[in-house]
Scaffold this motif. Structure first.
Motif, short mmCIF file in Angstrom:
data_model
loop_
_atom_site.label_atom_id
_atom_site.label_comp_id
_atom_site.label_asym_id
_atom_site.label_seq_id
_atom_site.Cartn_x
_atom_site.Cartn_y
_atom_site.Cartn_z
N UNK A 451 0.83 -1.22 0.00
CA UNK A 451 0.00 0.00 0.00
C UNK A 451 0.86 1.26 0.00
N UNK A 452 1.96 1.23 -0.76
CA UNK A 452 2.83 2.40 -0.82
C UNK A 452 2.12 3.63 -1.36
N UNK A 453 1.11 3.43 -2.22
CA UNK A 453 0.38 4.59 -2.72
C UNK A 453 -0.42 5.28 -1.63
N UNK A 454 -0.93 4.50 -0.67
CA UNK A 454 -1.65 5.09 0.45
C UNK A 454 -0.72 5.96 1.28
N UNK A 455 0.51 5.47 1.49
CA UNK A 455 1.49 6.26 2.21
C UNK A 455 1.84 7.53 1.44
N UNK A 456 1.92 7.40 0.11
CA UNK A 456 2.27 8.54 -0.73
C UNK A 456 1.21 9.64 -0.62
N UNK A 457 -0.06 9.26 -0.71
CA UNK A 457 -1.14 10.25 -0.60
C UNK A 457 -1.14 10.89 0.78
N UNK A 458 -0.96 10.07 1.82
CA UNK A 458 -0.96 10.61 3.18
C UNK A 458 0.20 11.56 3.40
N UNK A 527 -4.99 2.15 -6.56
CA UNK A 527 -4.43 0.82 -6.35
C UNK A 527 -3.29 0.88 -5.33
N UNK A 528 -2.92 -0.31 -4.82
CA UNK A 528 -1.92 -0.40 -3.75
C UNK A 528 -0.61 0.30 -4.10
N UNK A 529 -0.11 0.07 -5.31
CA UNK A 529 1.14 0.69 -5.73
C UNK A 529 2.34 -0.22 -5.63
N UNK A 530 3.48 0.24 -6.09
CA UNK A 530 4.69 -0.59 -6.17
C UNK A 530 5.12 -1.13 -4.82
N UNK A 555 12.48 -3.59 -11.75
CA UNK A 555 13.89 -3.53 -11.36
C UNK A 555 14.10 -4.27 -10.05
N UNK A 556 15.32 -4.33 -9.65
CA UNK A 556 15.63 -4.94 -8.36
C UNK A 556 15.13 -4.12 -7.19
N UNK A 557 14.74 -2.86 -7.45
CA UNK A 557 14.23 -2.00 -6.38
C UNK A 557 12.76 -2.26 -6.11
N UNK A 558 11.92 -2.14 -7.15
CA UNK A 558 10.48 -2.23 -6.94
C UNK A 558 9.80 -2.74 -8.20
N UNK A 559 8.60 -3.30 -8.01
CA UNK A 559 7.81 -3.78 -9.14
C UNK A 559 6.39 -3.24 -9.02
N UNK A 560 5.76 -3.09 -10.17
CA UNK A 560 4.33 -2.78 -10.25
C UNK A 560 3.78 -3.51 -11.46
N UNK A 567 -2.25 -9.05 -6.40
CA UNK A 567 -3.00 -8.37 -5.34
C UNK A 567 -2.12 -7.43 -4.53
N UNK A 568 -0.80 -7.54 -4.68
CA UNK A 568 0.10 -6.74 -3.85
C UNK A 568 0.29 -5.33 -4.39
N UNK A 569 0.20 -5.14 -5.70
CA UNK A 569 0.46 -3.80 -6.27
C UNK A 569 -0.73 -3.21 -6.99
N UNK A 570 -1.73 -4.03 -7.35
CA UNK A 570 -2.77 -3.54 -8.25
C UNK A 570 -4.19 -3.72 -7.72
N UNK A 571 -4.32 -3.80 -6.40
CA UNK A 571 -5.65 -3.90 -5.80
C UNK A 571 -6.08 -2.53 -5.28
#
Length: 827
Positions: A451-458, A527-530, A555-560, A567-571
């Motif tokens: 849920x990195x996108x939720x953190x980003x918005x917050x 969506x959840x995000x990378x 990449x080796x850093x993050x995926x989306x 369900x981890x990045x696109x829910x």
């Protein structure tokens, strides 16, 4: 996701490069905010390449003419990030002219985007579509009900399996669990969005979520849906429940209905807040109290009371009672109340609670003015000065929820003595993120946890609140970078919101039953995000259903992945979307200033200035033309006239057109053939295609050109019948024009009616009084108004309102109003 053909095309390109004997220029991309940029805001894109060499300069190019309007340096290289070997920031903040543009560096160009003060207009309401779709109980998307038999109690003071009515609320995500933790937070954000930015929301849906105005802002309808459910979950002074259902729900994608997974027919379990560890299976949570849940209850109820006490006093009184009882329960059992699972270890493992109690205390002080609550808020504020994940590389799932300390902002607005201290807490947290973000071109300092996108918005909201409290723009670029990330300025070049923008790259294959099973769009879902690549590789049960069209950017850093199997990045998630509603409302208000928009059209100028503009439309009748012109001359008033192509073409009107131009009035377009663009009752239903609309508009301007009026002189368009929707506004913008409409509230636009229309008919006296009554009864009066009348009316109307124009202008001048030009009022 576009489709698998993009993936195949990418592989073909790689094969061509590998087999071609000549050196190839490394692939490069320019990532932008696909929604666009505010004229006065930070405007940055990110260039990324598979090669090491950085371009020295970039160009901002006007779309259509391909004219370079701005050139700038690419600045310092930021080096490798994610899939890119070299990156840099393309900063064109110095350029502010509205229009459609693209960026260019060498042979690399960006998608076309807009600069305009309305690029965020409509976004908050668009996100509400997802909130309505997540409703449990009556679901307006399905036009049917679900989970109506919730539920049976567990862990409560009553016998287990006692029935309690908790139907309603929102499903949490693609699963159909329901948590107070996320629902109360979502409700608070919706209420706060209306409190802080009421003018950006529309009224297009009824309380049950179906189309139809009910004279209540849609965001308040949605917030009340949340409040109604929360009242069921805290029904009396000593009863408080934390969640409905558990992970036995996870039986695969399905549309919401009545679930029979829990051993009690189609009832679902309702977990009581005990303040102790819970779990009906192998796994137990680590609950230590109830304050984290109780604080969220209390703050949502208190803010609901504040906003509804005048319109729904009885309901508001109940909210206040429950705000106080929830507070007392939280005070008695300090600690965290985590969610419970049965089959898996995945829960919302919240570890903080003082922020929730701080917010509750601040809101209670606001509605009671009892200093005990302000002091309690101060004490709790010291317990969590900085949200712990800020600046960290990782955290557990929902460990520090709701991701930022909302209490600091609420308290700072009511505690002058502590405002500087609370603002400094926010600054410290932002600095911790900035220390990481400034090292990469995307200004990315948010950890890629679930849920990195939720953190980003917050986090963007925290930056915004810091800007409001401090009156400093120190972190404005960081704030905007987080917003830009959500709408395409990220390594994958995609928006993270389904359907937004409509013509952009956004998730089209989300992990959502409504789209995958029901083939419904999940418009507005964030969506959840990378996630970190190492997290992704260790998750259970992820299987992509199609080739990965973003393979080049993993990449080796993050995926989306835009894939229903991930369900981890696109829910999409309900609470993340609700937070984004607040953020988008803030940006929409920032663009509008004190102006007002409706369905993408500008309908009111600056409501803080005592000025207005008279607007006249015309198609077939001109009987009032000379009276109106003479009145405007005598009163020294400059007005705006919008005529159809038929009007401009009539030989009998040529002298009038020349006279109005000579008098200095604005002459604009009103549609060539006076078409009705959308249904009167179902506004979303278009009656014309984009080509029909554009052809008609171009024909209108062609006839204006024949009358000596250029498109450059007439950038404002007022739609035929003064009726349009978001699509018409977007098509107008695509044509390089701005859609405006009259300001509602008075009956001035009813001057066309005649007695044979029955109840629609309004006399000139009624119209005249409606204008003066509105002016006297509203705090902003007619400030910024576009007051619309018609240059002529049907012969069956004998009571011509234009004969009262002189008297109306005179009395409004006496009340201190200035009649200014259209450009002055709308600037």
């Amino acid at each position: 996701m576009k489709n698998a053909r993009l993936f195949v095309a990418y592989l073909f390109i790689l094969l061509f490069i590998a087999t071609n004997g000549h050196a190839q220029t490394p692939a490069a991309w320019i990532r932008i905010n696909q929604l666009g940029y505010l004229p006065g805001g930070v405007k940055v894109a990110v260039w990324g390449s598979k090669g090491k060499e950085q371009p020295r300069t970039f160009e901002l190019v006007a779309a259509g003419s391909d004219k370079v309007v701005f050139s700038g340096s690419t600045g310092k290289p930021f080096g490798a990030y994610g899939p890119f070997d070299q990156t840099c920031r393309l900063d064109f903040s110095a350029y502010s002219s509205p229009g459609k543009y693209y960026l260019k560096t060498g042979s690399t160009t960006s998608p076309v985007f807009r600069i305009g003060d309305n690029v965020y207009t409509g976004a908050p309401d668009f996100l509400l579509r997802y909130m309505r779709q997540q409703r449990s109980g009556f679901n307006p998307t399905l036009r049917d009900s679900c989970h109506m038999y919730d539920g049976y109690t567990m862990y409560g003071p009553m016998p287990d399996s006692t029935h309690i009515d908790v139907a309603g609320g929102w499903h949490d995500a693609t699963d159909y669990l329901q948590y107070v933790t996320t629902s109360a937070n979502a409700t608070f954000h919706l209420l706060a969005a209306y409190r802080d930015f009421p003018g950006v929301f529309e009224d297009r849906y009824s309380a049950n979520g179906l189309p139809g105005s009910n004279h209540i802002s849609d965001v308040m309808d949605e917030a009340k849906w949340g409040l109604d459910w929360l009242l069921k979950m805290h029904p009396s002074d000593h009863l408080m429940f934390n969640q409905v259902a558990d992970d036995r729900d996870h039986k695969g994608l399905r549309l919401p209905g009545e679930d029979n997974f829990y051993g009690k027919g189609i009832e679902r379990p309702v977990y009581f807040c005990t303040g102790t560890p819970q779990g009906l299976g192998k796994y137990k949570n680590k609950s230590t109290g109830v304050a984290s849940t109780a604080g969220k209850f209390s703050s949502a109820f208190a803010l609901g009371y504040e906003l509804l006490k005048n319109t729904l006093p009885g309901y508001a009184a109940l909210l206040k009672t429950r705000a106080l009882s929830a507070w007392q329960m939280g005070r008695k059992q300090l600690g965290v109340c985590q969610t419970a699972s049965v089959l898996s270890p995945y829960i919302y493992a919240e570890d903080n609670w003082t922020d929730d109690m701080e917010l509750a205390a601040a809101q209670l002080y606001g509605i009671t003015r009892e200093t005990q609550y302000r002091q309690a808020a101060r004490d709790y504020a010291a317990g969590e000065k900085v949200t712990p994940w800020l600046g960290a590389d990782t955290a557990n799932h929902y460990q520090w929820y709701p991701f930022i300390n909302l209490g600091h902002y609420a308290l700072a607005q009511q505690d002058a003595a502590g405002k500087a201290r609370l603002t400094a807490y926010y600054e410290t947290g932002i600095q911790r993120v900035w220390s990481k973000a400034k090292q990469n071109a995307f200004y990315r300092g948010i950890p890629f946890i679930w849920c990195s996108n939720n953190l980003t918005a917050a986090f963007a909201i925290q930056c915004y609140w810091y800007r409001q409290l401090s009156n400093k723009n120190t972190f404005e670029a960081l704030e905007q970078a987080n917003i830009d990330w959500l709408f395409g300025c990220n390594p994958w070049g995609t928006s993270m919101v389904y359907g937004l923008p409509a013509n952009g790259d956004f998730p089209s294959d989300p992990h959502a039953a409504f789209s995958a099973i029901g083939h419904y769009p999940v418009d507005g879902g964030l969506v959840d995000g990378p996630v970190y690549t190492n997290i992704y590789k260790n998750l259970i049960g992820i299987h992509l259903s199609a080739p990965d069209e973003y393979a080049a950017f993993q990449s080796g850093l993050a995926v989306y992945h835009d894939d229903a199997g991930d369900y981890s990045t696109n829910e999409p998630t309900m609470d993340g979307t609700a937070s984004l509603v607040y953020l988008m409302a803030a940006k929409a208000q920032e663009g509008a200033g004190k102006r007002q928009y409706d369905h993408g059209g500008l309908i009111r100028g600056d409501s803080s200035k005592k000025q207005l503009v008279l607007v006249f439309t015309g198609d077939e009748y001109t009987d009032g033309a000379q009276v109106i012109r003479h009145t405007l001359q005598q009163q020294h008033v400059e007005a705006a006239f919008f005529f159809t192509g038929k009007f401009y073409q009539q030989p009998a009107n040529q002298a009038l057109i020349r006279q109005l131009r000579a008098d200095g009035h604005y002459l604009g377009a009103h549609g060539d053939q006076h078409l009705l663009y959308c249904d009167w009752h179902r506004r979303d239903s278009l009656l014309v295609t984009e080509k029909q609309f554009t052809d008609d508009l171009q024909a209108n301007y062609a006839k204006m050109a024949a009358a000596g009026i250029s498109k450059e002189e007439a950038p404002w368009f007022l739609p035929a019948y003064e009726w349009y929707n978001d699509s018409i506004a977007a098509w107008t913008a695509n044509a390089g024009l701005r859609l405006i409409n009259f300001t509602p509230g008075t009956r001035s636009n009813a001057d066309y009616t005649y007695p044979e229309l029955g109840k629609q008919y309004r006399t000139s006296t009624e119209i005249y009084q409606s204008v003066l009554q509105f002016e006297a009864s509203h705090p902003a009066g007619l400030n910024g108004f576009l007051l619309l009348m018609h240059i002529g009316t049907d012969p069956r109307r004998k009571d011509k309102f234009y004969k009262r124009l002189d008297a109306l202008i005179t009395v409004l001048k006496q009340r201190g109003y200035h009649f200014n030009s259209l450009s002055q009022v709308l600037q």
